[in-house]
Design a protein around this motif. Structure first.
Motif, PDB file in Angstrom:
ATOM      1  N   SER A 152       0.959  -1.069   0.060  1.00 32.28           N
ATOM      2  CA  SER A 152      -0.089  -0.014   0.032  1.00 32.28           C
ATOM      3  C   SER A 152       0.902   1.303  -0.015  1.00 32.28           C
ATOM      4  N   LEU A 153       0.331   2.297  -0.513  1.00 28.62           N
ATOM      5  CA  LEU A 153       1.136   3.293  -0.453  1.00 28.62           C
ATOM      6  C   LEU A 153       0.723   4.463   0.507  1.00 28.62           C
ATOM      7  N   ASP A 154       1.656   4.756   1.446  1.00 27.72           N
ATOM      8  CA  ASP A 154       1.762   5.544   2.364  1.00 27.72           C
ATOM      9  C   ASP A 154       1.527   7.111   2.437  1.00 27.72           C
ATOM     10  N   ILE A 155       0.237   7.472   2.062  1.00 23.04           N
ATOM     11  CA  ILE A 155       0.038   8.844   1.347  1.00 23.04           C
ATOM     12  C   ILE A 155       0.096   9.802   2.455  1.00 23.04           C
ATOM     13  N   VAL A 156       0.106   9.478   3.359  1.00 20.90           N
ATOM     14  CA  VAL A 156       0.277  10.664   4.792  1.00 20.90           C
ATOM     15  C   VAL A 156       1.588  10.563   5.148  1.00 20.90           C
ATOM     16  N   GLY A 157       2.210   9.559   5.043  1.00 21.80           N
ATOM     17  CA  GLY A 157       3.802   9.443   5.249  1.00 21.80           C
ATOM     18  C   GLY A 157       4.565  10.246   4.206  1.00 21.80           C
ATOM     19  N   PHE A 158       4.101  10.111   2.839  1.00 22.03           N
ATOM     20  CA  PHE A 158       4.766  10.741   1.610  1.00 22.03           C
ATOM     21  C   PHE A 158       4.402  12.137   1.799  1.00 22.03           C
ATOM     22  N   SER A 159       3.299  12.575   2.260  1.00 19.56           N
ATOM     23  CA  SER A 159       2.778  13.832   1.945  1.00 19.56           C
ATOM     24  C   SER A 159       3.640  14.797   3.421  1.00 19.56           C
ATOM     25  N   ILE A 160       3.867  14.156   4.471  1.00 17.94           N
ATOM     26  CA  ILE A 160       4.941  14.781   5.612  1.00 17.94           C
ATOM     27  C   ILE A 160       6.079  14.719   4.786  1.00 17.94           C
ATOM     28  N   VAL A 173       9.026  10.696  11.643  1.00 17.38           N
ATOM     29  CA  VAL A 173       9.678   9.344  11.811  1.00 17.38           C
ATOM     30  C   VAL A 173       8.937   8.724  12.882  1.00 17.38           C
ATOM     31  N   ARG A 174       8.276   9.360  13.772  1.00 16.11           N
ATOM     32  CA  ARG A 174       7.561   8.851  14.771  1.00 16.11           C
ATOM     33  C   ARG A 174       6.150   8.064  13.955  1.00 16.11           C
ATOM     34  N   TYR A 175       5.650   8.863  12.916  1.00 16.87           N
ATOM     35  CA  TYR A 175       4.457   8.299  12.231  1.00 16.87           C
ATOM     36  C   TYR A 175       4.883   7.045  11.373  1.00 16.87           C
ATOM     37  N   GLU A 176       6.154   7.180  10.805  1.00 16.43           N
ATOM     38  CA  GLU A 176       6.493   5.907   9.922  1.00 16.43           C
ATOM     39  C   GLU A 176       6.584   4.642  10.788  1.00 16.43           C
ATOM     40  N   ARG A 177       7.154   4.816  11.975  1.00 17.62           N
ATOM     41  CA  ARG A 177       7.353   3.849  13.063  1.00 17.62           C
ATOM     42  C   ARG A 177       6.186   2.854  13.405  1.00 17.62           C
ATOM     43  N   ARG A 178       5.224   3.509  13.152  1.00 19.37           N
ATOM     44  CA  ARG A 178       3.672   2.860  13.554  1.00 19.37           C
ATOM     45  C   ARG A 178       3.091   2.399  12.330  1.00 19.37           C
ATOM     46  N   GLN A 179       3.595   2.602  11.166  1.00 16.46           N
ATOM     47  CA  GLN A 179       3.062   2.023   9.957  1.00 16.46           C
ATOM     48  C   GLN A 179       3.349   0.806   9.476  1.00 16.46           C
ATOM     49  N   PRO A 180       2.400  -0.176   9.136  1.00 14.30           N
ATOM     50  CA  PRO A 180       2.846  -1.568   8.671  1.00 14.30           C
ATOM     51  C   PRO A 180       3.337  -1.578   7.340  1.00 14.30           C
ATOM     52  N   ASP A 181       3.018  -0.668   6.605  1.00 19.25           N
ATOM     53  CA  ASP A 181       3.998  -0.458   5.286  1.00 19.25           C
ATOM     54  C   ASP A 181       4.376   1.027   4.908  1.00 19.25           C
ATOM     55  N   PRO A 182       5.448   1.398   5.561  1.00 26.95           N
ATOM     56  CA  PRO A 182       5.499   2.835   5.745  1.00 26.95           C
ATOM     57  C   PRO A 182       6.346   3.361   4.294  1.00 26.95           C
ATOM     58  N   ALA A 183       6.084   4.615   4.152  1.00 28.01           N
ATOM     59  CA  ALA A 183       6.766   5.509   2.923  1.00 28.01           C
ATOM     60  C   ALA A 183       8.127   4.957   2.913  1.00 28.01           C
ATOM     61  N   ARG A 185      13.313   1.143  10.335  1.00 26.20           N
ATOM     62  CA  ARG A 185      14.156   0.297  10.936  1.00 26.20           C
ATOM     63  C   ARG A 185      15.000  -0.531   9.781  1.00 26.20           C
ATOM     64  N   VAL A 186      14.818  -0.315   8.369  1.00 25.84           N
ATOM     65  CA  VAL A 186      15.816  -0.557   7.551  1.00 25.84           C
ATOM     66  C   VAL A 186      16.817   0.453   7.525  1.00 25.84           C
ATOM     67  N   LEU A 187      16.077   1.664   7.574  1.00 25.03           N
ATOM     68  CA  LEU A 187      17.223   2.848   7.376  1.00 25.03           C
ATOM     69  C   LEU A 187      18.179   3.050   8.526  1.00 25.03           C
ATOM     70  N   ALA A 188      17.946   2.464   9.683  1.00 22.75           N
ATOM     71  CA  ALA A 188      18.822   2.490  10.838  1.00 22.75           C
ATOM     72  C   ALA A 188      19.784   1.482  10.890  1.00 22.75           C
ATOM     73  N   GLN A 189      19.749   0.255   9.738  1.00 24.95           N
ATOM     74  CA  GLN A 189      20.594  -0.774   9.696  1.00 24.95           C
ATOM     75  C   GLN A 189      22.138  -0.238   9.582  1.00 24.95           C
ATOM     76  N   PRO A 190      23.158  -0.811  10.153  1.00 24.95           N
ATOM     77  CA  PRO A 190      24.645  -0.376   9.698  1.00 24.95           C
ATOM     78  C   PRO A 190      25.176  -0.456   8.231  1.00 24.95           C
ATOM     79  N   THR A 191      24.142  -1.213   7.536  1.00 25.65           N
ATOM     80  CA  THR A 191      24.517  -1.227   5.999  1.00 25.65           C
ATOM     81  C   THR A 191      23.672  -0.277   5.104  1.00 25.65           C
TER      82      THR A 191
END
Length: 492
Positions: A205-213, A253-263, A267-273
Motif C-alpha cells: 500500500s502507498l503511505d500517502i500521509v507519510g509521503f505527504s509529510i 519518523v514517529r508516524y512511520e514507525r507505527r505504519q505496517p507498510d511505511p513510506a 528500521r531498515v534505514l537504521a541498519q548499519p548497512t
C-alpha cells in the motif's frame, strides 16, 4: 543443467543493454542544454541570474517525486514506472520546444526532472533480475558501473552536440530543442520493447500521509536553500524555512514507525548497512552537484585577480571533459575493486579519492595541469560512487524495498547538492564584493574546496561503520540472505 544460468545471464545482459540506451539519453538531457544557456536566456528575454530558477525548480521536483515513484515501482513494477516517467519527461521536453516565455519554460524544465528517477528504477530492475541467480549484489554493481559509463558518455555527447546542432539550425532555438525531445521519445519504445518487468510483492500500500509529510519537509528545506542562495544569509525567514523543514522529520519518523507498510522503513534505514550509505550520498552530493559551477568560474577567472586560470570557454569544456572521462574510468573500476577486495573497501576508496582530489586544490591550483590532476582524482572517486551508492542501498534493502532504498540515495544527494549550491553561492558572492564585480576571492574558493573535501572525508569515516562483508553476494541464494547484502550466515 547449464541452460538456465545461461538464459539468465543473457536476459541480464540484454536488460543492461537496453538500460544503457536509457542512461545515454539521461546524460544527453544533462549535457545538451549547458552550452545553450546564453542563447536560451536571450530567447526568453531574461537575465543570466534568472536561469538559476530553472535548476532550483528541477531539483525541487526531483526531490519530491523520486521517493514516491520509486515506492510505486516497488509496488506495481519498476518497468511500469520507468515507462510513465519517460512519458512525462518526453512531454516536458516537447513542451520546452514550444515554450517561449519564462513561466512556461520554467514549468516544462521542472517537469523534465522526472528523468532523475531513471537510475534508481534501473538499479531496482537489475537487482530484481539478479536476485533469481543469487548474485544480485555483484551483478548490480557491475551493471550500475556500466550505466554510469552511459550516463557520462551521454553527458559528453550532449555537451558536444548542443552548440553544434544550434549552429546547424542557423541559431534557431526551437528546432535545436527537438533533438533531446526526440531522444526521450525513442527511449520510451526501447523500454517498452526491451525491458522485462520486475516482480513486485503483492499486498503493498502507498503511505500517502507519510509521503505527504516527507514532501512537506523536503519542500521547506530545498526552498529554504534556494532562497538562501538568492536572498543571502542575512534573511531570517530563509533560516526559519530550513529549520521548520528539519523539524517536520520529527513527526515523520514517529508516524512511520507505527505504519505496517511505511513510506520509508525506519528500521531498515537504521541498519548499519543502510544509514552510512544514505549519509554518504548526501555528503558526496556536496561536491558532485555543487562544486562544478565554482570550478568553472575559477578556471575562467582572469589571473589579474591574483588567482584563476584565465581559460577560454573551449578550454573549460576540455577541463570538464577530462573530469567526466575520469568518472567513466571510476565507474568501470569500482566493480573490479569490489571483486578484488570487498564492496565496502571500494566505497571507502571512492570517498577518499573525492576527499583527496578536492583537498589537493588547497595547495595546488596555480596551473591548468594542477587543476586537471585534482579533478581527475576527484572524478575517479565520484564516478565510482554515482553507481555504487544506489547499488549498495539496493543490496542492503529487503525484498520489496530496493527501489525506494536506491531512490533515497538520489534524494539525499540532491539535498546535499542544494545545500552546497546555496552555501557556495553565498561564500563566493561575499568574496566578489571585496575583489571585483564578477570575481570572487581566493578565500571563497578555498572554502568551497575545503567543504567538498571535508564532506567526502566524513563520508569515508561513516563507511567504516558498515559491516566488513556488507553488499557482498550471499553464500547461498536463500530468501533470508538474498537482498540483505550479507553472506548467508550473517543474514540469518
Amino acid at each position: 543443467m547449464t541452460t538456465e544460468p545461461t538464459g539468465r545471464r543473457f536476459i541480464t545482459a540484454s536488460l543492461i543493454g537496453y538500460l544503457f540506451l536509457v542512461e545515454i539519453t539521461s546524460g544527453i538531457l544533462q549535457g545538451y542544454y549547458i552550452p545553450l544557456i546564453p542563447d536560451l536566456v536571450r530567447h526568453l528575454g531574461i537575465v543570466d541570474a534568472d536561469f538559476n530558477w530553472f535548476e532550483a525548480a528541477q531539483l525541487l521536483v526531483a526531490a519530491l517525486v523520486v521517493p514516491v515513484i520509486a515506492k510505486l515501482g516497488d509496488m506495481w513494477g519498476h518497468k511500469r514506472m520507468l515507462l510513465i516517467t519517460t512519458v512525462l519527461t518526453a512531454a516536458a521536453s516537447w513542451w520546452l520546444v514550444f515554450a517561449d516565455d519564462f513561466v512556461s519554460f520554467l514549468l516544462a524544465w521542472a517537469l523534465q526532472g522526472f528523468y532523475v528517477v531513471w537510475l534508481p528504477l534501473e538499479v531496482a530492475l537489475i537487482f530484481d533480475r539478479g536476485r533469481r541467480t543469487g548474485r544480485a549484489a555483484s551483478q548490480t554493481r557491475r551493471a550500475a558501473g556500466l550505466l554510469v559509463v552511459a550516463l557520462e558518455a551521454g553527458a559528453i555527447l550532449g555537451a558536444l552536440a548542443g552548440g553544434r546542432v544550434f549552429a546547424a539550425f542557423g541559431d534557431s532555438v526551437s528546432p535545436t530543442l527537438m533533438i533531446p525531445a526526440i531522444a526521450v521519445t525513442l527511449v520510451f519504445f526501447v523500454v517498452l520493447v526491451g525491458v522485462p518487468e520486475s516482480t513486485p510483492l503483492p499486498g503493498r500500500s502507498l503511505d500517502i500521509v507519510g509521503f505527504s509529510i516527507l514532501a512537506l519537509g523536503l519542500l521547506l528545506i530545498t526552498s529554504g536553500l534556494t532562497f538562501l542562495r538568492i536572498n543571502g544569509p542575512g534573511t531570517w525567514w530563509v533560516w526559519a524555512l530550513i529549520a521548520l523543514g528539519a523539524l517536520v522529520f520529527v513527526p515523520f519518523v514517529r508516524y512511520e514507525r507505527r505504519q505496517p507498510d511505511p513510506a520509508i522503513d525506519m528500521r531498515v534505514l537504521a541498519q548499519p548497512t543502510m544509514w552510512p550509505v544514505q549519509l554518504t550520498a548526501a555528503l558526496i552530493g556536496i561536491s558532485l552537484l555543487g562544486a562544478q559551477a565554482p570550478l568553472s568560474t575559477f578556471a575562467g577567472t582572469d589571473p589579474v585577480n591574483g588567482y584563476g586560470l584565465g581559460l577560454a570557454a573551449a578550454d573549460i569544456s576540455n577541463l570538464i571533459g577530462a573530469y567526466l572521462v575520469s568518472m567513466i574510468v571510476g565507474a568501470i573500476l569500482f566493480p573490479l575493486v569490489s571483486s578484488w577486495a570487498t564492496p565496502r573497501v571500494a566505497l571507502l576508496g571512492g570517498a577518499f579519492l573525492v576527499a583527496i582530489g578536492y583537498l589537493l586544490f588547497l595547495p595546488f591550483h596555480d596551473s591548468a595541469v594542477q587543476v586537471v590532476v585534482n579533478m581527475v582524482v576527484a572524478g575517479l572517486g565520484s564516478g565510482a560512487l554515482v553507481g555504487a551508492l544506489p547499488a549498495a542501498a539496493a543490496a542492503a534493502a529487503p525484498r520489496g524495498q530496493t527501489g525506494i532504498a536506491a531512490a533515497l540515495t538520489n534524494t539525499t544527494k540532491t539535498i546535499g547538492g542544494s545545500f552546497a549550491s546555496a552555501v557556495f553561492g553565498v561564500v563566493l558572492f561575499a568574496g566578489a564584493s571585496t575583489v571585483t564585480a564578477t570575481a570572487s576571492s581566493l578565500f571563497g574558493y578555498m572554502m568551497v574546496w575545503t567543504i567538498c573535501g571535508a564532506g567526502a572525508l566524513v563520508a569515508a569515516v561513516l563507511l567504516f561503520f558498515v559491516p566488513r562483508l556488507a553488499f557482498a553476494d550471499p553464500v547461498a541464494p536463500d530468501d533470508g540472505a538474498v537482498g540483505s547484502g550479507l553472506p548467508a550466515d550473517q543474514a540469518r
